[in-house]
Design a protein around this motif. Structure first.
Motif, mmCIF file in Angstrom:
data_model
loop_
_atom_site.group_PDB
_atom_site.id
_atom_site.type_symbol
_atom_site.label_atom_id
_atom_site.label_comp_id
_atom_site.label_asym_id
_atom_site.label_seq_id
_atom_site.Cartn_x
_atom_site.Cartn_y
_atom_site.Cartn_z
ATOM 1 N N ILE A 287 -12.098 1.507 -17.183
ATOM 2 C CA ILE A 287 -10.688 2.072 -16.684
ATOM 3 C C ILE A 287 -10.834 2.332 -15.191
ATOM 4 O O ILE A 287 -9.814 1.772 -14.583
ATOM 5 N N VAL A 288 -11.881 2.926 -14.906
ATOM 6 C CA VAL A 288 -11.763 3.369 -13.397
ATOM 7 C C VAL A 288 -12.098 1.976 -12.512
ATOM 8 O O VAL A 288 -11.447 1.870 -11.390
ATOM 9 N N CYS A 289 -13.078 1.307 -12.849
ATOM 10 C CA CYS A 289 -13.444 0.177 -12.092
ATOM 11 C C CYS A 289 -12.248 -0.936 -12.162
ATOM 12 O O CYS A 289 -11.956 -1.564 -11.010
ATOM 13 N N TYR A 290 -11.500 -1.017 -13.191
ATOM 14 C CA TYR A 290 -10.397 -2.202 -13.053
ATOM 15 C C TYR A 290 -9.418 -1.446 -12.534
ATOM 16 O O TYR A 290 -8.463 -2.326 -11.580
ATOM 17 N N GLY A 291 -9.026 -0.143 -12.452
ATOM 18 C CA GLY A 291 -8.088 0.398 -11.619
ATOM 19 C C GLY A 291 -8.350 0.086 -10.031
ATOM 20 O O GLY A 291 -7.486 -0.298 -9.366
ATOM 21 N N ILE A 292 -9.673 0.362 -9.660
ATOM 22 C CA ILE A 292 -9.949 0.101 -8.146
ATOM 23 C C ILE A 292 -9.756 -1.304 -7.805
ATOM 24 O O ILE A 292 -9.034 -1.715 -6.807
ATOM 25 N N SER A 293 -10.105 -2.071 -8.774
ATOM 26 C CA SER A 293 -9.925 -3.645 -8.384
ATOM 27 C C SER A 293 -8.415 -3.879 -8.494
ATOM 28 O O SER A 293 -8.236 -4.909 -7.541
ATOM 29 N N GLN A 294 -7.694 -3.765 -9.137
ATOM 30 C CA GLN A 294 -6.248 -3.764 -8.993
ATOM 31 C C GLN A 294 -5.593 -3.098 -7.857
ATOM 32 O O GLN A 294 -4.716 -3.906 -7.479
ATOM 33 N N TYR A 295 -5.864 -2.100 -7.465
ATOM 34 C CA TYR A 295 -5.434 -1.408 -6.186
ATOM 35 C C TYR A 295 -5.693 -2.405 -5.007
ATOM 36 O O TYR A 295 -4.889 -2.649 -4.079
ATOM 37 N N SER A 296 -7.102 -2.868 -5.076
ATOM 38 C CA SER A 296 -7.526 -3.717 -3.793
ATOM 39 C C SER A 296 -6.686 -4.987 -3.876
ATOM 40 O O SER A 296 -6.441 -5.362 -2.841
ATOM 41 N N GLN A 297 -6.354 -5.671 -5.042
ATOM 42 C CA GLN A 297 -5.894 -6.884 -4.900
ATOM 43 C C GLN A 297 -4.228 -6.656 -4.604
ATOM 44 O O GLN A 297 -3.508 -7.351 -3.713
ATOM 45 N N TRP A 298 -3.711 -5.427 -4.804
ATOM 46 C CA TRP A 298 -2.376 -5.078 -4.271
ATOM 47 C C TRP A 298 -2.578 -5.050 -2.811
ATOM 48 O O TRP A 298 -1.588 -5.389 -2.138
ATOM 49 N N LEU A 299 -3.391 -4.173 -2.486
ATOM 50 C CA LEU A 299 -3.473 -4.068 -1.195
ATOM 51 C C LEU A 299 -3.754 -5.331 -0.254
ATOM 52 O O LEU A 299 -3.251 -5.387 0.921
#
Length: 432
Positions: free
Chosen positions: A411-423
């Protein structure tokens, strides 16, 4: 005659015929399946093979999950309740959830304190992660580390207040004497905070007001997934500015500064993290005065931050090298000095290029926090390997505990990955 002439005139349509809908096979789900899963014979075979593997996994996992038991108090009772049927023993999660999340020594009546610190973390991180929010919220972001320290560790509130005063004072001095920028001065003031904080420990009165006190919790009582979150957030937050400084130092024209940065980066990158953790556990205390008792949590933070900052420095150096020389020349033509050019022109572009690499290191660092279990710190993996599996009630339960830990990390790592793609999509100005 006129009627015959009127009937022989050709009809001219004044409006276009509405377009016919596309064939069903060329739109909708059928189109997606043909283009993505069955485009070629080879893709079709791979799709069928993948579906067969997924079916094999789900056919065994779903009944095991569906038959899970949640209400027993031991593994023996769980197996008796299953009565030979394949099923998971999720009762270990309902019985030991508090140890998995907070460790086995953190007082249960104080669970609200790290929980509140986690909620406030999202509030503090929001103006940094989503830059459309009002900049005034950054004031709370700057104050949050001191609030979180007081909530988790407890003690008198004068300690974080004194540390915050040291940061502000150091930032103002650094701004006036060195950079002229409060943002750079804030990082420079952190050094002054440690000095003022240490001195403050001698002058804070022992009989502080009870209204300004929280029951102190020593670092050795921290554990569970809370410990992984604290190490991950703290080390990533500290390693990014240190990595930027190392990357700039490695490109410096001053030979001594460049040599120090090169030696540090290459040495840290050439040593495994597990070795650095053993150094933090055994040897790092010898580098401090004999009368000082440096906390193990702080020693681990120092080593993990050093490790991740060396890798982030190389990622940012790659971003700096990817910029064309014209960007540096443009900064010179505008009459900007070195700090202004880096802050306004060079670093924003280099950091945008370095986003995937920085996120990759952040995700890897967060997962590597589980290595602290080998030096006696009871993070979530240490709790599973130690107190939980060592107990007679739950000795033999593995998949349920490790699966729960995997879900939390995912959950934590997937959230970080999705935020980076949005950024990346938000900052992709050169492709618009």
């Amino acid at each position: 005659m006129s009627d015959i002439h009127a009937n022989s005139v050709a009809f001219v349509r004044k409006t276009e015929i509405p377009p016919a809908p596309p064939p069903y096979a060329a739109t909708g789900p059928v189109k997606w399946l043909r283009e993505n899963l069955f485009a070629t014979p080879a893709n079709s075979l791979l799709t069928i093979a993948a579906l067969y593997v997924i079916w094999l996994i789900l056919s065994g996992a779903l009944p095991w999950i569906a038959n899970g038991i949640w209400t027993t108090s031991s593994l023996t009772e769980c197996r008796q309740a299953l009565d030979g049927v394949a099923g998971a023993c999720f009762s270990v999660l309902t019985e030991r959830w508090n140890q998995l999340l907070f460790g086995f020594q953190y007082p249960s009546e104080f669970y609200w304190r790290p929980t509140l610190a986690l909620v406030l973390l999202f509030v503090a991180a929001a103006p940094v992660l989503f830059f459309d929010l009002p900049r005034k919220l950054l004031v709370f972001t700057a104050v949050y580390p001191f609030i979180a320290f007081w909530l988790i560790w407890g003690g008198t509130i004068l300690t974080p207040i004194l540390a915050l005063a040291g940061v502000i004072a150091g930032a103002l001095v650094y701004q006036r004497l060195v950079t002229g920028s409060f943002a750079y001065g804030f990082f420079g003031g952190i050094i002054a905070a440690f000095i003022v904080w240490t001195v403050g420990g001698w002058i804070i009165p022992a009989g502080a007001s009870d209204s300004a006190m929280l029951t102190a919790v020593p670092s050795r009582d921290l554990g569970g997934f809370m410990l992984n979150m604290m190490l991950g957030v703290t080390c990533v937050t500290l390693s990014v500015p240190i990595g930027i400084a190392l990357a700039l130092g490695r490109q410096s024209s001053m030979p001594l500064i460049k040599m120090i940065c090169v030696v540090f980066i290459e040495f840290i990158r050439g040593v495994p993290l597990i070795t650095l953790l053993f150094v933090a556990s055994v040897m790092l205390a010898y580098f401090f005065p004999p009368e000082s008792t440096l906390d193990l949590f702080l020693r681990v933070v120092i080593m993990i931050t050093m490790f991740s900052s060396a890798y982030i420095a190389e990622v940012i150096r790659g971003g700096l090298a990817a910029l064309p020389k014209g960007q540096y020349e443009a900064a010179d033509s505008l009459g900007l000095d070195y700090p202004q050019a880096m802050r306004l022109i060079i670093l924003p572009q280099a950091l945008k290029i370095s986003i995937p690499g920085i996120v990759n290191i952040a995700v890897g660092l967060f997962k590597d926090t589980t290595l602290v279990s080998v030096i006696g710190m009871f993070d979530i993996v240490g709790m599973i390997r130690g107190p939980i599996l060592a107990s007679t009630e739950w000795n033999g339960v593995y998949w349920e505990l490790l699966g729960f830990a995997s879900v939390l990390f995912f959950i934590v790592c997937y959230g970080i990955s999705q935020y980076s793609q949005w950024l990346e999509r938000r900052l992709a100005t050169d492709h618009r």
